[in-house]
Design an enzyme around this catalytic site. Structure first.
Site, mmCIF file in Angstrom:
data_model
loop_
_atom_site.group_PDB
_atom_site.id
_atom_site.type_symbol
_atom_site.label_atom_id
_atom_site.label_comp_id
_atom_site.label_asym_id
_atom_site.label_seq_id
_atom_site.Cartn_x
_atom_site.Cartn_y
_atom_site.Cartn_z
ATOM 1 N N HIS A 380 73.309 112.799 88.236
ATOM 2 C CA HIS A 380 74.663 113.359 88.120
ATOM 3 C C HIS A 380 75.069 114.149 89.355
ATOM 4 O O HIS A 380 76.201 114.068 89.816
ATOM 5 C CB HIS A 380 74.743 114.254 86.883
ATOM 6 C CG HIS A 380 74.345 113.544 85.642
ATOM 7 N ND1 HIS A 380 73.974 114.164 84.490
ATOM 8 C CD2 HIS A 380 74.249 112.222 85.389
ATOM 9 C CE1 HIS A 380 73.674 113.269 83.593
ATOM 10 N NE2 HIS A 380 73.821 112.090 84.109
ATOM 11 N N CYS A 693 85.447 94.382 95.850
ATOM 12 C CA CYS A 693 85.235 95.816 95.674
ATOM 13 C C CYS A 693 83.782 96.231 95.915
ATOM 14 O O CYS A 693 83.378 97.320 95.526
ATOM 15 C CB CYS A 693 85.687 96.261 94.289
ATOM 16 S SG CYS A 693 84.826 95.426 92.947
HETATM 17 C C1 PEP Z 1 79.377 95.143 92.790
HETATM 18 O O1 PEP Z 1 78.415 94.677 92.180
HETATM 19 O O2 PEP Z 1 79.723 94.732 93.914
HETATM 20 C C2 PEP Z 1 80.185 96.223 92.209
HETATM 21 C C3 PEP Z 1 81.280 96.657 92.803
HETATM 22 O O3 PEP Z 1 79.729 96.794 91.072
HETATM 23 P P1 PEP Z 1 78.587 97.907 91.036
HETATM 24 O O4 PEP Z 1 78.283 98.285 92.456
HETATM 25 O O5 PEP Z 1 79.145 99.025 90.234
HETATM 26 O O6 PEP Z 1 77.472 97.180 90.373
#
Ligand code: PEP
Ligand code: MG
Length: 766
Positions: A380, A693
């Site tokens: 956290h 993303c």
């Molecule tokens: C990813 O897998 O690229 C993603 C954005 O999700 P996380 O990093 O939260 O797994």
């Protein structure tokens, strides 16, 4: 007066056990009396041996090099004093020190760890009981009693010796017995510069002065004169602590941040734990003052902490440790628990571990970095530090032993290393890169109000990834286009129980309100893997990244997903709801999730609840199998977001969390970039918006390559928006796209070098 301990058997029920207060008071008097420290220790062992009806009482003190040296004894050969030495872990005394807990043996010589030291003459003793002498959660010595007979020491006897050890700890740690710096491990030479490797948990460079987060309260009054008065003081302090926690909960800046409130509320719950208080109360009845009793229980908590590996339990125990500190603060009438900062300059906080709310106790404007002996990427405190943009290095072993408050420190979060007392040259090097970074930040700030448009007029959407409410102001600070990925699991991770629909609705409402009209794409829970919630099962999987996580958990626990969707529908009433599902492996799975959303939308309609104006449903492409069903998928979704972190790990079969292979494959490879280019084309043809993303969007060079492959929307950590926008504004998409098409068929391992050369030749700011 009857002795409190009998020699051959534990006291019978009918025998009253006199309180150990008398012993404690005598030890206190000796400790406070005149005479040199060694004489005082000798007197102490004699008193304990007599009171405990033991033939032997010995005190061992931890010296440099993790060696326990016999400093005083009643019963063992006097020649052994300063001659008998045991390493921590060696012999039963070493075992007690290593495990930091009391131990009793009715047949000591037969124990596999027993070692016989001829000079002590201890062959005639059968039973042994010892307790660690602790200070600040660390063992600084051991007190042991021995008997000739095979004796079963009682709980009360062990408790009493522990209480006495509290008083002896004062003398041992005072520096009168052995110099304080000798109590540091051998490699903790306080004068030498030192580089310690850890794990980078948040990148960035911090240069400043070390301040230990662990405020050691100095307790001078250990022995109670009036037990009832001490119990009353404890009750009063608890009341004050609750009041202060309430004030913190009500304070305006915390009000704005839902997760911090949750954390504080769970503190309060723990603070009301009756078991914890009765332990402190019991310690008072053995004759300690309220503050000494809290410290005794805190010592026990810290000793337990070092033996527990379960991360959730550690967090909880850590909360208890923090509460003990808060309680001491009230008992001692100290105004703050936070250690004093030097008058000026940047501070690097050094801690074993800390709660996220504790980090918020500090003045953010003075914090340049955080160094943790423990800590992990998903702890956290790390999540909050990331949101505050504080560089963090975790898993820095024994750093607290190696550093003194006031030492200069450099935190290099990117490379996971910490420099203690760095030399002139190292300091200059890091100062230079810090200055560079500041200059760059200033230049990015100037770009804030300029559009992210390429030199040939192509608009690029730049979004932020977020997970905490404190991330959201970054949308406006960076003038981003919105939130491309809101990781809903993050607020769940900082709670101790599952938030109900109302709680979730309130949270999502705050998120959308803070976005102030800009779009937010909510990803449904991506728990599991390394993001396990204590209150949603406990899976000990061998391969958690490919295990029961994300949509798999949500579809197996449909109520959980439906509640989340219900909250999202309510929070987005009258607005656009953008929701996406993580880790979808097949179209069928998307349909299952979509069905649950439709059910919730119908439910809201039937009940005539306010409703989102528009609902857009998307998926994250993270699992390669979904790529093989692209046409069927594109018919059914409103948008697609590429989760390149997971997608690349599965495409390359390379664990994203394993540093040994993290550099082995490059996302800027012909395979990945040609795949993305083909995806972008198919999405365009189908008219489905397509964005990315994953972490790669945050690197200007990688972002350039993504734009060359056809992406027009990127979502990234907020601090990457400036550098990526600078790159976008210096790029001609047409030149790059054409060039990249010639590279996709290349057999190269990576296109990074070639793309970097392209950027240089074309004046692209990467
Ligand atoms: C990813 O897998 O690229 C993603 C954005 O999700 P996380 O990093 O939260 O797994
Ligand atoms: Mg992912």
């Amino acid at each position: 007066m009857a002795k409190s301990w009998t020699m051959n058997q534990p006291p019978s029920q009918s025998q009253t056990i006199p309180t150990p207060r008398r012993l404690l008071a005598r030890v206190r008097d000796v400790m406070a009396g005149s005479g040199n420290p060694e004489e005082r220790l000798n007197e102490t062992v004699a008193i304990i041996a007599a009171d405990a009806v033991a033939e032997v009482c010995s005190i061992y003190v931890l010296r440099a090099g993790e060696v326990l040296e016999l400093f005083a004894t009643e019963g063992l050969s006097p020649d052994a004093v300063h001659n008998t030495r045991l390493r921590v872990g060696e012999g039963l005394i070493g075992l007690i020190a290593a495990q930091a807990r009391p131990m009793a043996f009715d047949d000591a010589p037969s124990h596999p760890d027993f070692v016989f030291r001829e000079e002590t003459g201890e062959e005639k003793y059968q039973s042994l009981m010892g307790v660690p002498i602790m200070r600040g959660g660390r063992v600084i010595g051991v007190i042991a009693v021995q008997n000739k007979t095979s004796r079963q020491y009682t709980e009360e006897e062990i408790e009493t010796l522990q209480t006495v050890a509290m008083v002896v700890a004062e003398l041992v740690s005072s520096g009168d017995l052995i110099a304080r710096n000798e109590q540091l491990p051998a490699d903790g030479n306080a004068l030498l510069p030192l580089r310690i490797a850890g794990v980078g948990l948040n990148s960035g460079i911090g240069i400043g002065t070390a301040v230990s987060h662990h405020h050691e309260f100095h307790i001078t009054n250990l022995v109670a004169d009036d037990i009832e008065a001490e119990q009353e003081r404890l009750r009063q302090a608890v009341k004050e602590m609750h009041g202060a926690l309430d004030d913190l909960l009500d304070s305006t800046d915390i009000n704005g941040a839902g997760e911090h409130r949750d954390i504080l509320e769970s503190y309060r719950m723990i603070a009301e734990d009756a078991g914890w208080f009765s332990r402190i109360d019991e310690a008072i009845t053995t004759g300690l003052t309220a503050e000494a009793a809290v410290q005794k229980v805190q010592n026990e908590i810290r000793a337990r902490m070092s033996q527990i590996t379960d991360p959730y339990l550690r967090e909880r125990i850590h909360d208890l440790d923090d509460l003990a500190g808060r309680l001491l603060q009230h008992l001692l009438g100290e105004s703050t628990m936070a250690p004093d900062f030097p008058e000026t300059g940047t501070v690097i906080l050094i801690a074993r571990n800390m709660g996220p709310a504790q980090l918020l106790d500090y003045d953010r404007s003075r914090l340049g970095g955080l160094v943790l002996e423990e800590g992990s990427a998903t702890a956290h405190v790390t999540i909050v530090a990331r949101a505050l943009d504080i560089p963090v290095v975790g898993q820095v072993r024994d750093v607290l032993d190696k550093i003194e408050t006031g030492d200069p420190v450099i935190v290099d979060g990117r490379n996971g290393q910490v420099f203690l007392r760095p030399g002139e040259e190292v300091q200059q090097r890091f100062q230079a890169s810090l200055k560079n970074r500041e200059k760059q930040l200033a230049s990015y700030a100037q770009l804030r109000d300029l559009p992210a448009v390429t030199t040939d007029g192509v608009d690029i959407g730049l979004f932020i990834n977020a997970g905490l409410l404190i991330d959201l102001p970054h949308i406006h600070e960076t003038a981003a286009d919105g939130v491309g990925l809101y990781r809903t699991e993050v607020p769940f991770m900082v709670r101790s129980d599952f938030p109900n629909v109302d709680d979730q609705t309130a949270l999502y409402t705050k998120v959308i309100e803070q976005a102030d009209g800009k779009p937010v794409t909510f990803r449904t829970l991506d728990i599991g893997g390394d993001k396990m919630l204590s209150y949603v099962g406990d899976s000990n999987e061998e391969n958690p990244a490919m295990g029961w996580r994300a949509i798999r958990v949500s579809l197996d626990r449909p109520i959980m997903l439906r509640q989340q969707l219900r909250a999202l529908i309510r929070a987005m009433a009258g607005r656009e709801l953008r929701v996406m599902f993580p880790m979808i492996a097949e179209v069928y799975e998307f349909q299952q999730a979509r069905k649950l959303l439709d059910k919730e939308l119908e439910r809201a309609k039937e009940r005539e609840e306010a409703f989102p104006d528009v609902v857009k449903v998307g998926v994250m492409i993270e699992v390669p199998s979904l790529l093989l069903q692209l046409p069927q998928l594109l018919n059914r979704v409103d948008f697609i977001s590429l989760g390149s972190n997971d997608l690349c790990q599965f495409l390359f079969a390379a664990d994203r969390g394993n540093p040994q292979i993290s550099e082995r494959y490059d996302p800027l490879s012909p395979a990945i970039l040609s795949l993305f280019s083909s995806l972008a084309r198919q999405c365009d043809e189908a008219g489905v918006p397509f964005s990315l993303c994953g972490e790669m969007a945050a690197s200007p060079l990688d972002a350039m390559a993504l734009i060359g492959a056809g992406l027009r929307n990127l979502s990234m950590a907020p601090n990457a928006i400036g550098p990526v926008k600078a790159m976008v504004r210096s790029l001609s998409v047409e030149d790059l796209t054409g060039y990249m098409q010639t590279l996709y068929a290349s057999p190269k391992h990576s296109l990074r070098g070639i793309l970097h050369a392209f950027a240089k030749d074309h004046g692209v700011a990467v």
